[in-house]
Design a protein around this motif. Structure first.
Motif, PDB file in Angstrom:
ATOM      1  N   GLU A   1       8.665 -11.362   2.688  1.00 33.23           N
ATOM      2  CA  GLU A   1       8.708 -10.115   3.451  1.00 33.23           C
ATOM      3  C   GLU A   1       8.099  -8.997   2.617  1.00 33.23           C
ATOM      4  OE1 GLU A   1      12.758  -8.623   3.910  1.00 33.23           O
ATOM      5  OE2 GLU A   1      13.379  -9.879   2.202  1.00 33.23           O
ATOM      6  N   HIS A   2       7.885  -7.845   3.275  1.00 35.21           N
ATOM      7  CA  HIS A   2       7.398  -6.688   2.532  1.00 35.21           C
ATOM      8  C   HIS A   2       8.192  -5.450   2.935  1.00 35.21           C
ATOM      9  CE1 HIS A   2       4.890  -6.129   6.238  1.00 35.21           C
ATOM     10  NE2 HIS A   2       5.080  -4.849   5.972  1.00 35.21           N
ATOM     11  N   VAL A   3       8.176  -4.481   2.030  1.00 33.52           N
ATOM     12  CA  VAL A   3       8.811  -3.192   2.276  1.00 33.52           C
ATOM     13  C   VAL A   3       7.780  -2.105   1.989  1.00 33.52           C
ATOM     14  CG1 VAL A   3      11.128  -4.003   1.722  1.00 33.52           C
ATOM     15  CG2 VAL A   3       9.677  -3.083  -0.102  1.00 33.52           C
ATOM     16  N   ASP A   4       8.022  -0.927   2.528  1.00 29.13           N
ATOM     17  CA  ASP A   4       7.157   0.220   2.274  1.00 29.13           C
ATOM     18  C   ASP A   4       7.709   1.025   1.110  1.00 29.13           C
ATOM     19  OD1 ASP A   4       5.482  -0.465   4.359  1.00 29.13           O
ATOM     20  OD2 ASP A   4       6.531   0.801   5.815  1.00 29.13           O
ATOM     21  N   ILE A   5       6.871   1.312   0.152  1.00 36.00           N
ATOM     22  CA  ILE A   5       7.238   2.165  -0.979  1.00 36.00           C
ATOM     23  C   ILE A   5       6.542   3.505  -0.784  1.00 36.00           C
ATOM     24  CG2 ILE A   5       7.227   2.425  -3.470  1.00 36.00           C
ATOM     25  CD1 ILE A   5       8.918   0.070  -2.495  1.00 36.00           C
ATOM     26  N   ARG A   6       7.312   4.535  -0.536  1.00 38.58           N
ATOM     27  CA  ARG A   6       6.753   5.868  -0.291  1.00 38.58           C
ATOM     28  C   ARG A   6       6.908   6.706  -1.552  1.00 38.58           C
ATOM     29  NH1 ARG A   6       5.497   5.911   4.856  1.00 38.58           N
ATOM     30  NH2 ARG A   6       6.584   4.460   6.254  1.00 38.58           N
ATOM     31  N   HIS A   7       5.777   7.245  -1.976  1.00 36.15           N
ATOM     32  CA  HIS A   7       5.752   7.944  -3.266  1.00 36.15           C
ATOM     33  C   HIS A   7       4.669   9.013  -3.242  1.00 36.15           C
ATOM     34  CE1 HIS A   7       6.506   8.134  -7.645  1.00 36.15           C
ATOM     35  NE2 HIS A   7       5.205   8.363  -7.755  1.00 36.15           N
ATOM     36  N   GLY A   8       5.033  10.218  -3.628  1.00 36.27           N
ATOM     37  CA  GLY A   8       4.050  11.290  -3.732  1.00 36.27           C
ATOM     38  C   GLY A   8       3.394  11.666  -2.424  1.00 36.27           C
ATOM     39  N   GLY A   9       4.090  11.473  -1.315  1.00 38.86           N
ATOM     40  CA  GLY A   9       3.523  11.809  -0.019  1.00 38.86           C
ATOM     41  C   GLY A   9       2.654  10.718   0.566  1.00 38.86           C
ATOM     42  N   ALA A  10       2.572   9.561  -0.109  1.00 36.10           N
ATOM     43  CA  ALA A  10       1.784   8.439   0.385  1.00 36.10           C
ATOM     44  C   ALA A  10       2.649   7.181   0.312  1.00 36.10           C
ATOM     45  CB  ALA A  10       0.500   8.285  -0.416  1.00 36.10           C
ATOM     46  N   ALA A  11       2.032   6.023   0.576  1.00 35.56           N
ATOM     47  CA  ALA A  11       2.812   4.791   0.574  1.00 35.56           C
ATOM     48  C   ALA A  11       1.924   3.591   0.272  1.00 35.56           C
ATOM     49  CB  ALA A  11       3.511   4.597   1.920  1.00 35.56           C
ATOM     50  N   PHE A  12       2.576   2.494  -0.166  1.00 39.61           N
ATOM     51  CA  PHE A  12       1.911   1.186  -0.242  1.00 39.61           C
ATOM     52  C   PHE A  12       2.960   0.129   0.098  1.00 39.61           C
ATOM     53  CE2 PHE A  12       3.629   1.818  -4.501  1.00 39.61           C
ATOM     54  CZ  PHE A  12       4.119   0.563  -4.863  1.00 39.61           C
ATOM     55  N   HIS A  13       2.481  -1.062   0.393  1.00 42.79           N
ATOM     56  CA  HIS A  13       3.391  -2.160   0.715  1.00 42.79           C
ATOM     57  C   HIS A  13       3.721  -2.943  -0.553  1.00 42.79           C
ATOM     58  CE1 HIS A  13       2.720  -1.439   4.926  1.00 42.79           C
ATOM     59  NE2 HIS A  13       1.443  -1.795   4.871  1.00 42.79           N
ATOM     60  N   LEU A  14       4.990  -3.311  -0.692  1.00 45.67           N
ATOM     61  CA  LEU A  14       5.414  -4.229  -1.743  1.00 45.67           C
ATOM     62  C   LEU A  14       5.960  -5.483  -1.062  1.00 45.67           C
ATOM     63  CD1 LEU A  14       6.004  -4.777  -4.812  1.00 45.67           C
ATOM     64  CD2 LEU A  14       8.333  -3.981  -4.334  1.00 45.67           C
TER      65      LEU A  14
END
Length: 383
Positions: A255-268
């Protein structure tokens, strides 16, 4: 059956150093022959017993077999290696030995000088290298800072730091104090996220819960995530998957989760171990990336580097892995490369980048030669 096969292989392999060290240097019926024969029977048995009981009995008991058994495994490995190398001068000096079987001044045959010298040299080197490797393995892991350029990474996430831990192998030898040292080293780095890439344990929750307890002290901005390694499946993986959230560690199971950081995001994302299909719990890259935003970067945790091909086929931008221990006992890394396609460091497969950590602990012998234990701090940068 596995233990039976290992026992047979180990027994056969011991015939070579037994012949070179004991038979070639002692006479039949002598005290030295008896001592040598006894050692070459007892030490392999202790080693096999250590391997067989390492994950199945209380670590407090298993350590009494693990320490001598695993240390002998390392000594045996280098003993065989050095003896094989010494076969070259033995063959080169064969004519010299045959030309004059005795040295009248010393009263010792050249053949005896050669065989005894080889045995002594092999023993000294094997014990010396193993001793050095113990000091490295039992010392603190190095902290390696690794900048990795990631395709599709939003510039606002630049500088995001992932503390990558793998292959701790909690068990008969590695216990709570070692885990506490790892936790302290990671917290000193003040990472944004902690990733544990499998092989955390060699034993059950019942036996190792106390040793794993310091993991609850891991501190990062976005928490701690975990994927299973092959050794979790030898140790009751379901119980560990259920228990780790109590320590603040979230398993990622295909599975993946969203990592939101600094006003943006990436998938982990995270996938189960490459061999987990043998336990009806297969890794599934397709399931792990399903529903992703193709415009966002995708970072994936996997225990084994050989998952990188499938990861690349599914558009993973960065794969973080462990499993290899960097070879642990050099030159074993050559076999690891053949089996995994990677040993340690950064690699590229198509548009996918991969980083493989050497791991923070060890498996089997408490020995590391040419591959010191490692905690990697991976810093994400836009490609």
């Amino acid at each position: 059956m596995f233990i039976v096969v290992v026992s047979l292989v180990v027994g056969v392999l011991h015939l070579y150093p037994w012949k070179r060290i004991v038979v070639d240097n002692t006479t039949r019926g002598s005290r030295g022959r008896r001592i040598g024969n006894t050692l070459f029977v007892l030490l392999p048995l202790v080693m096999i017993a250590g391997l067989a009981t390492g994950t199945s009995i209380d670590p407090a008991v298993a350590q009494w077999l693990a320490w001598p058994g695993y240390l002998w495994l390392a000594v045996f490995f280098y003993l065989v290696l050095v003896l094989l190398v010494l076969e070259i001068p033995r063959l080169a000096l064969l004519r010299w030995v045959r030309a004059d079987e005795t040295d009248p001044r010393a009263g010792v045959s050249r053949r005896a000088l050669l065989t005894r010298g080889s045995a002594v040299a092999a023993g000294v080197v094997a014990v010396g290298v193993t001793g050095y490797g113990v000091s490295v393995a039992m010392g603190p892991p190095t902290v390696t800072h690794v900048p990795m350029r990631v395709r599709r990474l939003d510039p606002r996430v630049a500088g995001f730091r992932i503390a990558l831990i793998s292959d701790v192998h909690l068990g008969p030898i590695i216990g709570r104090s070692y885990v506490q040292r790892i936790v302290d080293l990671v917290n000193d780095q003040q990472p944004d996220l902690v990733a544990i890439a499998g092989d955390l344990v060699d034993g059950t929750v019942e036996d190792l819960a106390d040793a794993a307890a310091p993991l609850a002290e891991l501190r990062s901005t976005h928490g701690t995530f975990f994927v299973t390694g092959n050794h979790e499946y030898y140790s009751g993986y379901r119980a560990w998957v259920d228990y780790l959230p109590r320590l603040g560690v979230r398993p990622l199971r295909n599975e993946h989760v969203d990592i939101r950081h600094g006003g943006a995001a990436f998938h982990l994302a995270g996938i189960n171990d490459h061999t987990a299909y043998q336990f009806q719990d297969p890794g599934d890259v397709e399931a792990a990336v399903r529903g992703r935003d193709p415009e966002q970067a995708l970072v994936m945790l996997a225990h084994q580097p050989r998952d990188v091909g499938e990861a690349a086929a599914h558009g993973v931008d960065l794969l973080l892995a462990g499993h290899t221990h960097g070879g642990q006992l050099s030159p074993f890394e050559m076999l690891v490369t053949l089996q995994q396609g990677a040993v340690a460091g950064a690699y590229e497969v198509g548009d996918t980048r991969m980083y493989v950590t050497r791991g923070a602990g060890f498996w089997g012998p408490p020995v590391r030669v040419g591959a010191p234990p490692d905690i990697s701090v991976v810093e994400l940068r836009p490609a």
